[in-house]
Write an enzyme that holds these catalytic residues in place. Structure first.
Site, PDB file in Angstrom:
ATOM      1  CB  CYS A  20       2.640 -20.357 -31.332  1.00 20.60           C
ATOM      2  SG  CYS A  20       4.173 -19.347 -30.663  1.00 20.60           S
ATOM      3  N   GLY A  46       4.593 -23.319 -37.094  1.00 19.74           N
ATOM      4  CA  GLY A  46       5.906 -23.144 -36.532  1.00 19.74           C
ATOM      5  C   GLY A  46       6.342 -24.278 -36.533  1.00 19.74           C
ATOM      6  CG  ASN A 120      -0.901 -18.501 -31.809  1.00 23.94           C
ATOM      7  OD1 ASN A 120      -1.969 -18.729 -32.394  1.00 23.94           O
ATOM      8  ND2 ASN A 120       0.002 -17.869 -32.056  1.00 23.94           N
ATOM      9  N   GLY A 121       0.829 -16.167 -29.774  1.00 26.21           N
ATOM     10  CA  GLY A 121       0.313 -14.481 -29.844  1.00 26.21           C
ATOM     11  C   GLY A 121       1.455 -13.802 -28.939  1.00 26.21           C
ATOM     12  CB  CYS A 254      -4.916 -11.720 -37.289  1.00 29.06           C
ATOM     13  SG  CYS A 254      -3.401 -11.891 -38.521  1.00 29.06           S
ATOM     14  CE1 TYR A 260       2.369 -18.198 -46.716  1.00 30.58           C
ATOM     15  CE2 TYR A 260       3.093 -17.174 -44.444  1.00 30.58           C
ATOM     16  CZ  TYR A 260       3.379 -18.311 -45.577  1.00 30.58           C
ATOM     17  OH  TYR A 260       4.324 -18.933 -45.589  1.00 30.58           O
ATOM     18  CB  CYS A 400       2.386  -8.146 -37.086  1.00 27.55           C
ATOM     19  SG  CYS A 400       1.305  -8.752 -35.872  1.00 27.55           S
ATOM     20  CB  CYS A 452      -6.323  -6.886 -36.586  1.00 29.86           C
ATOM     21  SG  CYS A 452      -4.751  -6.096 -36.636  1.00 29.86           S
ATOM     22  CB  CYS A 455       0.521  -5.773 -41.190  1.00 29.73           C
ATOM     23  SG  CYS A 455      -0.800  -6.915 -41.788  1.00 29.73           S
TER      24      CYS A 455
HETATM   25 FE1  SF4 Z   1      -2.560  -9.823 -38.588  1.00 30.64          FE
HETATM   26 FE2  SF4 Z   1      -1.542  -7.813 -39.491  1.00 30.64          FE
HETATM   27 FE3  SF4 Z   1      -3.018  -7.256 -37.450  1.00 30.64          FE
HETATM   28 FE4  SF4 Z   1      -0.650  -8.669 -37.099  1.00 30.64          FE
HETATM   29  S1  SF4 Z   1      -1.139  -6.570 -37.926  1.00 30.64           S
HETATM   30  S2  SF4 Z   1      -2.613  -9.193 -36.159  1.00 30.64           S
HETATM   31  S3  SF4 Z   1      -0.440  -9.758 -39.040  1.00 30.64           S
HETATM   32  S4  SF4 Z   1      -3.566  -8.197 -39.541  1.00 30.64           S
END
Ligand code: SF4
Length: 477
Positions: A20, A46, A120-121, A254, A260, A400, A452, A455
């Site tokens: 989003c 989105g 968003n989230g 993130c 991307y 994710c 983070c 993934c």
């Molecule tokens: Fe971003 Fe990957 Fe963490 Fe999800 S898991 S918040 S896509 S870095």
């Protein structure tokens, strides 16, 4: 290995997808128009649904629909959204599925008046809260996490809206960049980990908020700063107040936003996305160099990294794949003998640049591998002598749970296959990925703190409940 996808032509956008984008404005004579333009600039976050809630200080007015921003709103619908304050939302469905009921912002009337929420989230404990609330008699209209937040706000015994919102969010875990609108105030809040971005800007006398500052450019607003992880910004008739109502956490923005999701012209957390993608390409050339004649990007997202790779490797950069920008949904399909039709609609090889060459093709990620396989074949069919695939992020091995649409772990090709096996599947002469360390360095981050990267690493910063198959009433229209 993944043979069931071999003939799969519907999966031609093999990417993670942001869920989003949100936009808010307070104090503008053209609040709904500005929200419309802001959402337009955030359309990449989105494309399935869009909505705006405006207020004239007395009531909330809502318009939402399925489709692109330009399809959901017309001049006459925007005229029916008066007032000097508004919040808007674009949605790519994950939690909750694609359905008009799940379009946002969600707006309700409750004991304390009217309230609208754009989110968003993904909340990692949404199912647990929903079960508790349902057991206590709550009735849910949608399957989205956002409605869980709305219920918690409505049930809070705190006296002010601000305290009710803080009380509700203290019961949640996970990712949210939220905008809350009542006739009296606009609240912008980012979760304590800061998973998803949210920025504050100024538009003459008005305040604006957006998932990415690129939305400010289109409405000629000035970027002021990012909303900090765990910060709640309240705007009302008294002006702007910044609050810190949550327990502090180590920030975990993130890192995939840089790979991307975000637009290349965005600057997030002080780092320009385009520059960071170029740095990823440069690092990739150092970590996974290969003898070649030309570097070509998979457009559009692979362009900055391919430029960086070419510059670092001292190789020519060429636009060997051309993207069609006029692809909507295609309802007419040709006879089934035309293979890989979806990819051909979007991408076309520039034979003159490819014929007889050893090509390094740069993409930002591989999810299932289906599109990469088609692209490699397309380049070979166009006469490439060798096709070396280079990916400007590490292998995506884990799903994710923080607001990004990802397939299950079993569908992520890198979760169960070695790099050599993936190269074989996509039929590339060689395959190379960026290391996790180099990815962090490319966004100006020397360690893994601050971002983070779950993934890629499986190191999830916030525990999550396995998503359930949520019930959904079918609405026949
Ligand atoms: Fe971003 Fe990957 Fe963490 Fe999800 S898991 S918040 S896509 S870095």
């Amino acid at each position: 290995m993944f043979s069931r996808h071999d003939d799969d032509d519907h999966d031609d956008d093999d990417h993670f997808h942001d869920q989003c984008g949100v936009f808010g404005v307070w104090g503008s004579d053209e609040a709904a128009n500005h929200a419309y333009l802001g959402l337009h600039a955030l359309q990449h976050r989105g494309q399935e649904a869009a909505g705006i809630v405006s207020s004239d200080g007395v009531q909330l007015l809502v318009h939402r629909g399925l489709g692109l921003v330009q399809d959901v709103f017309s001049a006459s619908t925007l005229e029916r959204l008066p007032g000097d304050r508004a919040i808007g939302h674009v949605r790519y469905s994950t939690a909750g599925g694609s359905h008009i009921k799940n379009a946002q912002p969600i707006a309700i009337d409750y004991a304390h008046g009217s309230i609208a929420v754009a989110h968003n989230g993904n909340l990692t404990n949404a199912d647990e809260i929903r079960r508790r609330l349902e057991a206590a008699g709550s009735i849910f209209q949608t399957t989205s996490d956002t409605e869980v937040v709305v219920h918690l706000i409505a049930r809070s015994t705190e006296r002010s809206t601000v305290d009710r919102v803080a009380d509700a969010l203290r019961q949640t875990k996970g990712a949210y960049s939220l905008l809350v609108l009542t006739p009296q105030e606009l609240i912008a809040v980012r979760d304590p980990w800061g998973f998803r971005p949210l920025s504050l800007g100024r538009l003459k006398g008005a305040f604006v908020f957006a998932s990415e500052p690129v939305a400010f450019e289109l409405v000629a607003a000035e970027y002021i700063r990012d909303i900090e992880p765990g910060e709640m910004v309240v705007i009302d008739k008294h002006g702007l107040t910044s609050l810190r109502p949550f327990e502090r956490q180590e920030p975990k923005m993130c890192i995939f936003e840089y790979v991307y999701f975000a637009r290349p012209d965005a600057t997030l957390g002080g780092t320009n996305v385009y520059e960071s993608r170029k740095m990823m390409g440069r690092a990739l050339a150092r970590e996974a160099y290969v003898e070649a004649d030309v570097v070509i990007p998979v457009p559009d997202s692979g362009v900055p990294a391919a430029l960086g790779y070419a510059q670092e490797a001292g190789l020519p950069f060429e636009l060997g794949l051309v993207r069609s920008h006029y692809v909507g949904r295609t309802f007419i399909e040709p006879q089934s003998s035309i293979r890989h039709f979806g990819v051909r609609l979007k991408l076309s090889p520039n034979r003159a640049l490819i014929q007889g060459k050893r090509v390094v093709v740069i993409d930002d990620s591989i999810v299932r591998g289906t599109t990469s396989r088609k692209i490699v074949k397309m380049l070979r069919d166009a006469g490439a002598r060798a096709v070396h695939l280079r990916i400007s992020s590490p292998p995506t091995r884990w799903p994710c749970f923080y607001g990004i649409d990802t397939p299950s772990r079993s569908e992520l090709i890198a979760s169960s296959h070695s790099i050599e096996e993936i190269a074989k599947y996509v039929t590339a002469d060689s395959l190379g990925y960026l290391s996790v360390e180099a990815l962090h360095a490319s966004v100006g981050n020397s360690g893994s703190t601050g971002y983070c990267n779950a993934c890629f690493t499986g190191e999830y910063p916030v525990a999550f409940e396995k998503p359930s198959q949520r019930r959904q009433l079918a609405l026949v229209m």
